[in-house]
Design a protein around this motif. Structure first.
Motif, PDB file in Angstrom:
ATOM      1  N   PRO A   1       0.815  -1.223   0.000  1.00  0.00           N
ATOM      2  CA  PRO A   1       0.000   0.000   0.000  1.00  0.00           C
ATOM      3  C   PRO A   1       0.845   1.268   0.000  1.00  0.00           C
ATOM      4  O   PRO A   1       0.367   2.320  -0.416  1.00  0.00           O
ATOM      5  CB  PRO A   1      -0.812  -0.102   1.299  1.00  0.00           C
ATOM      6  N   ASP A   2       2.113   1.174   0.466  1.00  0.00           N
ATOM      7  CA  ASP A   2       2.964   2.368   0.496  1.00  0.00           C
ATOM      8  C   ASP A   2       3.701   2.590  -0.812  1.00  0.00           C
ATOM      9  O   ASP A   2       4.458   3.547  -0.934  1.00  0.00           O
ATOM     10  CB  ASP A   2       4.030   2.234   1.603  1.00  0.00           C
ATOM     11  N   PHE A   3       3.492   1.709  -1.770  1.00  0.00           N
ATOM     12  CA  PHE A   3       4.272   1.795  -3.000  1.00  0.00           C
ATOM     13  C   PHE A   3       4.171   3.143  -3.681  1.00  0.00           C
ATOM     14  O   PHE A   3       5.147   3.642  -4.223  1.00  0.00           O
ATOM     15  CB  PHE A   3       3.911   0.648  -3.966  1.00  0.00           C
ATOM     16  N   PRO A   4       2.976   3.793  -3.697  1.00  0.00           N
ATOM     17  CA  PRO A   4       2.878   5.110  -4.351  1.00  0.00           C
ATOM     18  C   PRO A   4       3.905   6.117  -3.836  1.00  0.00           C
ATOM     19  O   PRO A   4       4.271   7.044  -4.555  1.00  0.00           O
ATOM     20  CB  PRO A   4       1.452   5.560  -4.039  1.00  0.00           C
ATOM     21  N   SER A   5       4.397   5.937  -2.628  1.00  0.00           N
ATOM     22  CA  SER A   5       5.363   6.901  -2.092  1.00  0.00           C
ATOM     23  C   SER A   5       6.679   6.859  -2.850  1.00  0.00           C
ATOM     24  O   SER A   5       7.431   7.832  -2.842  1.00  0.00           O
ATOM     25  CB  SER A   5       5.608   6.641  -0.599  1.00  0.00           C
ATOM     26  N   ILE A   6       6.988   5.736  -3.497  1.00  0.00           N
ATOM     27  CA  ILE A   6       8.251   5.658  -4.253  1.00  0.00           C
ATOM     28  C   ILE A   6       8.019   5.430  -5.749  1.00  0.00           C
ATOM     29  O   ILE A   6       8.958   5.144  -6.494  1.00  0.00           O
ATOM     30  CB  ILE A   6       9.176   4.548  -3.700  1.00  0.00           C
TER      31      ILE A   6
ATOM     32  N   PHE B   1     -10.146  22.510  -7.975  1.00  0.00           N
ATOM     33  CA  PHE B   1      -9.429  21.926  -9.116  1.00  0.00           C
ATOM     34  C   PHE B   1      -8.085  21.346  -8.675  1.00  0.00           C
ATOM     35  O   PHE B   1      -7.685  20.265  -9.122  1.00  0.00           O
ATOM     36  CB  PHE B   1      -9.223  22.984 -10.208  1.00  0.00           C
ATOM     37  N   VAL B   2      -7.399  22.069  -7.796  1.00  0.00           N
ATOM     38  CA  VAL B   2      -6.083  21.596  -7.350  1.00  0.00           C
ATOM     39  C   VAL B   2      -6.239  20.310  -6.526  1.00  0.00           C
ATOM     40  O   VAL B   2      -5.495  19.345  -6.714  1.00  0.00           O
ATOM     41  CB  VAL B   2      -5.362  22.688  -6.532  1.00  0.00           C
ATOM     42  N   ILE B   3      -7.239  20.316  -5.651  1.00  0.00           N
ATOM     43  CA  ILE B   3      -7.464  19.115  -4.825  1.00  0.00           C
ATOM     44  C   ILE B   3      -7.874  17.934  -5.706  1.00  0.00           C
ATOM     45  O   ILE B   3      -7.445  16.796  -5.498  1.00  0.00           O
ATOM     46  CB  ILE B   3      -8.537  19.410  -3.765  1.00  0.00           C
ATOM     47  N   ARG B   4      -8.719  18.210  -6.696  1.00  0.00           N
ATOM     48  CA  ARG B   4      -9.149  17.127  -7.586  1.00  0.00           C
ATOM     49  C   ARG B   4      -7.938  16.557  -8.333  1.00  0.00           C
ATOM     50  O   ARG B   4      -7.790  15.357  -8.492  1.00  0.00           O
ATOM     51  CB  ARG B   4     -10.176  17.655  -8.583  1.00  0.00           C
ATOM     52  N   ALA B   5      -7.045  17.439  -8.762  1.00  0.00           N
ATOM     53  CA  ALA B   5      -5.851  16.979  -9.471  1.00  0.00           C
ATOM     54  C   ALA B   5      -4.982  16.117  -8.558  1.00  0.00           C
ATOM     55  O   ALA B   5      -4.429  15.099  -9.000  1.00  0.00           O
ATOM     56  CB  ALA B   5      -5.051  18.182  -9.987  1.00  0.00           C
ATOM     57  N   LEU B   6      -4.862  16.504  -7.305  1.00  0.00           N
ATOM     58  CA  LEU B   6      -4.076  15.705  -6.357  1.00  0.00           C
ATOM     59  C   LEU B   6      -4.665  14.310  -6.209  1.00  0.00           C
ATOM     60  O   LEU B   6      -3.936  13.328  -6.124  1.00  0.00           O
ATOM     61  CB  LEU B   6      -4.013  16.408  -4.998  1.00  0.00           C
ATOM     62  N   GLY B   7      -5.982  14.221  -6.208  1.00  0.00           N
ATOM     63  CA  GLY B   7      -6.624  12.912  -6.125  1.00  0.00           C
ATOM     64  C   GLY B   7      -6.427  12.106  -7.398  1.00  0.00           C
ATOM     65  O   GLY B   7      -6.113  10.914  -7.365  1.00  0.00           O
ATOM     66  N   ASN B   8      -6.568  12.753  -8.536  1.00  0.00           N
ATOM     67  CA  ASN B   8      -6.457  12.059  -9.821  1.00  0.00           C
ATOM     68  C   ASN B   8      -5.063  11.495 -10.046  1.00  0.00           C
ATOM     69  O   ASN B   8      -4.889  10.414 -10.598  1.00  0.00           O
ATOM     70  CB  ASN B   8      -6.776  13.026 -10.984  1.00  0.00           C
ATOM     71  N   ILE B   9      -4.040  12.268  -9.623  1.00  0.00           N
ATOM     72  CA  ILE B   9      -2.663  11.942 -10.029  1.00  0.00           C
ATOM     73  C   ILE B   9      -1.954  11.100  -8.984  1.00  0.00           C
ATOM     74  O   ILE B   9      -0.807  10.685  -9.180  1.00  0.00           O
ATOM     75  CB  ILE B   9      -1.876  13.262 -10.298  1.00  0.00           C
ATOM     76  N   ARG B  10      -2.642  10.798  -7.896  1.00  0.00           N
ATOM     77  CA  ARG B  10      -1.988  10.129  -6.768  1.00  0.00           C
ATOM     78  C   ARG B  10      -1.273   8.844  -7.179  1.00  0.00           C
ATOM     79  O   ARG B  10      -0.204   8.546  -6.705  1.00  0.00           O
ATOM     80  CB  ARG B  10      -3.013   9.823  -5.680  1.00  0.00           C
TER      81      ARG B  10
ATOM     82  N   ARG C   1      -1.322  13.616   4.044  1.00  0.00           N
ATOM     83  CA  ARG C   1      -0.168  13.006   4.724  1.00  0.00           C
ATOM     84  C   ARG C   1      -0.463  11.552   5.047  1.00  0.00           C
ATOM     85  O   ARG C   1      -1.573  11.206   5.460  1.00  0.00           O
ATOM     86  CB  ARG C   1       0.131  13.771   6.007  1.00  0.00           C
ATOM     87  N   GLY C   2       0.524  10.709   4.849  1.00  0.00           N
ATOM     88  CA  GLY C   2       0.349   9.294   5.144  1.00  0.00           C
ATOM     89  C   GLY C   2       1.485   8.500   4.552  1.00  0.00           C
ATOM     90  O   GLY C   2       2.346   9.050   3.853  1.00  0.00           O
ATOM     91  N   PRO C   3       1.515   7.192   4.806  1.00  0.00           N
ATOM     92  CA  PRO C   3       2.642   6.376   4.329  1.00  0.00           C
ATOM     93  C   PRO C   3       2.723   6.289   2.806  1.00  0.00           C
ATOM     94  O   PRO C   3       3.792   6.034   2.259  1.00  0.00           O
ATOM     95  CB  PRO C   3       2.377   4.993   4.946  1.00  0.00           C
ATOM     96  N   ALA C   4       1.600   6.501   2.135  1.00  0.00           N
ATOM     97  CA  ALA C   4       1.622   6.414   0.677  1.00  0.00           C
ATOM     98  C   ALA C   4       2.032   7.731   0.036  1.00  0.00           C
ATOM     99  O   ALA C   4       2.197   7.803  -1.179  1.00  0.00           O
ATOM    100  CB  ALA C   4       0.246   5.979   0.148  1.00  0.00           C
ATOM    101  N   PHE C   5       2.215   8.788   0.833  1.00  0.00           N
ATOM    102  CA  PHE C   5       2.584  10.097   0.291  1.00  0.00           C
ATOM    103  C   PHE C   5       4.093  10.133   0.094  1.00  0.00           C
ATOM    104  O   PHE C   5       4.850   9.643   0.946  1.00  0.00           O
ATOM    105  CB  PHE C   5       2.135  11.195   1.258  1.00  0.00           C
ATOM    106  N   PRO C   6       4.574  10.685  -1.035  1.00  0.00           N
ATOM    107  CA  PRO C   6       6.029  10.709  -1.271  1.00  0.00           C
ATOM    108  C   PRO C   6       6.764  11.391  -0.129  1.00  0.00           C
ATOM    109  O   PRO C   6       6.522  12.568   0.167  1.00  0.00           O
ATOM    110  CB  PRO C   6       6.167  11.505  -2.576  1.00  0.00           C
ATOM    111  N   GLY C   7       7.678  10.670   0.489  1.00  0.00           N
ATOM    112  CA  GLY C   7       8.363  11.167   1.678  1.00  0.00           C
ATOM    113  C   GLY C   7       9.117  12.458   1.447  1.00  0.00           C
ATOM    114  O   GLY C   7       9.101  13.374   2.275  1.00  0.00           O
ATOM    115  N   ARG C   8       9.753  12.578   0.258  1.00  0.00           N
ATOM    116  CA  ARG C   8      10.563  13.782   0.050  1.00  0.00           C
ATOM    117  C   ARG C   8       9.705  15.027  -0.176  1.00  0.00           C
ATOM    118  O   ARG C   8      10.231  16.131  -0.236  1.00  0.00           O
ATOM    119  CB  ARG C   8      11.568  13.589  -1.078  1.00  0.00           C
ATOM    120  N   LEU C   9       8.396  14.875  -0.248  1.00  0.00           N
ATOM    121  CA  LEU C   9       7.521  16.035  -0.405  1.00  0.00           C
ATOM    122  C   LEU C   9       6.830  16.422   0.897  1.00  0.00           C
ATOM    123  O   LEU C   9       6.006  17.348   0.916  1.00  0.00           O
ATOM    124  CB  LEU C   9       6.454  15.778  -1.483  1.00  0.00           C
ATOM    125  N   ASN C  10       7.184  15.750   1.990  1.00  0.00           N
ATOM    126  CA  ASN C  10       6.524  16.064   3.267  1.00  0.00           C
ATOM    127  C   ASN C  10       6.781  17.509   3.690  1.00  0.00           C
ATOM    128  O   ASN C  10       5.908  18.188   4.228  1.00  0.00           O
ATOM    129  CB  ASN C  10       6.995  15.102   4.371  1.00  0.00           C
TER     130      ASN C  10
END
Lengths: 292, 507
Positions: free
Chosen positions: A87-92, B107-116, B166-175
């Motif tokens: 589930p964390d794969f999207p992060s990388i 629009f920005v929030i929708r894009a964040l959801g779409n591109i996740r 924020r969460g484990p699936a969010f790219p760490g370097r963008l925190n």
């Protein structure tokens, strides 16, 4: 006479021994390779769920050209599995894509094939550009043309159609021509090409079968027409009879049951011919006779 | 100024160089024109090449500064885009708009959801660049976060959604950038924020120009529907308003075609609920007529909740495809026979098949489209009633004038002829004749006024001739019958003449 038989027997035995030795050698080699790969997998430290650091480590291993190729393959395999299961794969995801693009031009051909395969299945523009460049300029090719065409076929919106059409007319090898035809199966304008191939008995059955599948998608009414003609022609290849029976059984119009000539022909086929053709003929009759 | 080259043989790099040159010269409108999907630059190019070109143009527009004329191209990518390069470019371009607007936030929030699931690295360093090493370049999520930082308190309405990223699936370097965005949004706005606007609602759709234009196909258009029936354009669209969407079954963006067809299914349900299903029809027309055969269209539509019958069809062109594309000015282009790029587009056609409303690029709301279609229906009903009443009154006035007796004796003679005992006592009223004359002249004036919208003169000339002949009959000429006939015929021709509106460009 006995001497001749003896020397022939000795020669046969020697040949058999040689063959056995070769097989054994190959098995040992594979076994050693498997052992190496197993060792590599262990060394690569399988991904621990919930530990993004593991994923990043796998990416580093993949990119490290100093590491043995089996280890890098193992890392790639782990990452591929994680892409589906973690589930964390999207992060990388971004780093993974960048790494794949980097190793898409690796010195190892198998690495290139695997990386470009993953990228092409994701419709990556970088991969498509590299594959197209390779088809247009063979000295820049990262993969053989048949593989490049196969991977480009993952995206119907690519611009590989002109090259594929040229390959059908003048392919470097039969496999490349086959892949070019598969790619063109999504192009409605190529329907006439598939019609011509399907009707050409000089074409290999596999190629004609690809054409039949393409016509089913692009011009189903034409496939039905040609399938009927093929069935009525006793000189046709058995594989084509088989294909035509399957096509008409699955997708034919109900009115086929009224076609006496066709029904009689299929009746005869259900009694003679190969086992698979007989079986397909019976299925056909089962469908259309039931409607009578 | 050198003209923009549109030669299809141009390489991508040559087009990119043109784009850079236009951006340097601030030729904003020419850059914007290049974002139309039917621009020749996109013909016979792969979808990936179209992405590269459109992204480069967006970045060029960003250098020149996004304006209201080009804002919808940016919002379109944020609303529906799934390609990382285009979404990232759009996010960057939005920051070049003169001022942040709270209406951008959804629009920005929708894009964040779409591109996740597609946060791939992109490079804006040079045309055609791809990121080949982890940790380099930028990314769509990175650019969207920068846009939220730029928007600051204008994005207050979506602060909760931003925090939830924020969460484990969010790219760490963008925190770090996420923290900055949250801080910027949560901070109090400066007292005088130049150019900061608070939109009345979170929907920018009202800001965008919905073009109204008429449709005059220059070539016969023949359709085949989802059951294989062949129909002409008039057969499908004449006699009732129609809601039309465009689609193709091989579209790989779930936010475009598949969603449009699903929405059309909900439109059908709304029409049924409002008792309008018989009076407003729906149609889905494919961009890909060679591949989207009837059975394929039918299966695609039914799986997405479409009802299909004579009032609700899926259609492919078998003749006149180019004509249809030209007259809807469809936002689509092709590589071979396959669509390489298209916009979302839906239309409301009136009972004569003319485009009354268009909805393009952004997601449209089913209720809005239905409301517009009802407007078209209601205005047609009202025109019909007033038109008929006016025609009848004017014509009757002329007839009355033609037969009105010239004197009191004649009046008596009329009454005795009719044998209506009670009417013998109706006195002759000399004011009736001028009243009828006035009525006839009013009718004449109204048909001439109508020619300003219809541009058709035949009816007006016929009524003029009719009134003249009736006038002559008052002086003894035996022309009243002819005058009445001409007046009636001319009034009818005028009432049935179609309005002709000038064709205008869809953005």
């Amino acid at each position: 006479m006995a001497k001749k038989r003896t020397s022939k027997t000795k020669s046969a035995v020697k040949s058999a021994v040689k063959k056995s030795a070769a097989v054994a050698k190959s098995a040992r080699s594979k076994s050693r390779a498997s052992a190496r790969i197993m060792a590599a997998l262990n060394a690569a430290q399988p991904v621990t769920p919930g530990k993004p650091g593991d994923l990043e480590h796998m990416i580093d291993v993949l990119r490290d050209k100093e590491k043995p190729i089996e280890v890098r393959f193992a890392a790639l395999q782990s990452l591929g599995a994680a892409a589906f299961s973690e589930p964390d794969f999207p992060s990388i995801q971004g780093d993974y894509t960048a790494a794949l693009r980097e190793v898409a031009t690796d010195a190892d051909s198998e690495m290139r094939r695997r990386a470009l395969g993953i990228l092409a299945r994701g419709k990556d523009g970088f991969a498509q550009k590299k594959l197209m460049d390779g088809l247009k300029n063979p000295d820049q090719a990262l993969l053989p043309p048949e593989k490049a065409l196969q991977l480009l076929g993952n995206d119907i919106h690519s611009d590989a159609y002109p090259i594929a059409r040229a390959m059908v007319k003048n392919a470097p090898n039969p496999t490349a021509r086959r892949e070019a035809l598969r790619l063109l199966a999504t192009d409605a304008a190529s329907a006439p090409t598939f019609e011509a191939i399907l009707q050409d008995k000089k074409e290999a059955p596999e190629i004609r079968q690809i054409s039949a599948a393409a016509l089913h998608s692009l011009k189903p009414e034409k496939l039905q027409e040609y399938a009927r003609d093929i069935l009525l022609d006793p000189s046709e290849h058995a594989d084509m009879h088989q294909t035509s029976l399957t096509a008409l059984t699955q997708f034919g119009d109900a009115e086929l049951g009224d076609d006496k000539k066709l029904m009689n022909r299929v009746n005869r086929m259900s009694a003679s011919g190969s086992a698979t053709v007989k079986s397909s003929a019976r299925q056909f009759l089962g469908k259309y006779k039931a409607k009578e | 100024m050198p003209p923009v080259e549109t030669n299809r043989a141009l390489t991508e790099e040559e087009i990119a160089a043109q784009v850079d040159s236009l951006a340097a010269d601030l030729r904003h409108s020419e850059l914007a024109a290049m974002l139309r999907e039917d621009h020749p630059f996109y013909e016979q190019r792969s979808a990936a090449a179209v992405v590269r070109l459109r992204g480069w143009i967006l970045l060029a527009l960003a250098r020149a500064g996004i304006t209201d004329d080009t804002l919808h191209f940016v919002l379109e990518e944020l609303d529906n885009g799934l390609d990382p390069y285009l979404v990232a470019a759009a996010a960057r371009a939005l920051r070049s708009y003169p001022a942040a607007n709270s209406a951008f936030a959804p629009f920005v929030i929708r894009a964040l959801g779409n591109i996740r699931g597609h946060n791939e690295p992109v490079s804006f360093a040079a045309y055609g660049d791809y990121v080949l090493a982890p940790g380099t370049g930028t990314s769509p999520i990175g650019e969207l976060l920068e846009t939220l930082i730029w928007m600051a308190s204008a994005a207050r309405a979506v602060l909760a959604e931003v925090r939830a990223l924020r969460g484990p699936a969010f790219p760490g370097r963008l925190n770090g950038r996420l923290d900055s965005a949250i801080q910027a949004i949560a901070a109090d706005p400066p007292e005088s924020a130049p150019g900061m606007q608070e939109a009345a609602c979170c929907d920018l759709r009202g800001m965008l120009p919905w073009a109204q234009h008429s449709l005059h196909p220059d070539q016969k258009v023949i359709f085949e529907d989802d059951h294989g029936s062949r129909l002409g354009f008039e057969d499908v669209f004449r006699g009732h308003p129609t809601i039309v969407v465009f689609f193709y079954t091989r579209c790989d963006n779930p936010l475009k075609c598949t969603l449009s067809i699903s929405k059309l299914g909900r439109v059908q349900k709304l029409l049924q609920e409002r008792g309008l299903a018989d009076r407003i029809h729906t149609a889905a027309i494919t961009y890909d007529p060679a591949f989207d055969l009837p059975a394929r269209m039918r299966s695609y539509g039914e799986r997405r909740g479409l009802s299909l019958d004579t009032g609700n069809r899926m259609l492919r062109t078998v003749e006149g495809t180019a004509s249809l594309r030209r007259h809807f000015k469809l936002g689509v282009n092709f590589v071979e026979s396959v669509v390489n790029r298209h916009r979302i587009e839906a239309y409301v056609l009136d009972a004569k098949g003319r485009i009354a409303y268009s909805f393009g690029r952004l997601q449209w709301e089913e209720a809005d489209v239905v409301d517009r279609a009802v407007e078209v229906l209601d205005s047609a009903d009202a025109r019909g009633k007033s038109g008929s009443a006016g025609t009848a009154f004017g014509a009757m006035a002329s007839i009355g004038l033609a037969v009105f007796p010239k004197c009191p004796v004649c009046w008596a003679a009329y009454l005795s002829m009719l044998g209506v005992a009670g009417l013998q006592h109706i006195p002759y009223a000399p004011w009736i004749e001028p009243l009828l004359a006035a009525g006839a002249l009013v009718n004449l004036a109204s048909v001439w006024l109508r020619t300003r919208t219809t541009h058709r003169m035949t009816g007006a000339w016929m009524v003029t001739a009719g009134v003249a002949l009736i006038g002559l009959s008052r002086f003894g000429w035996v022309t009243s019958g002819l005058g009445v006939a001409a007046t009636l015929a001319g009034s009818l021709v005028s009432a049935l003449s179609t309005e002709s509106r000038p064709y205008s460009t869809v953005p």
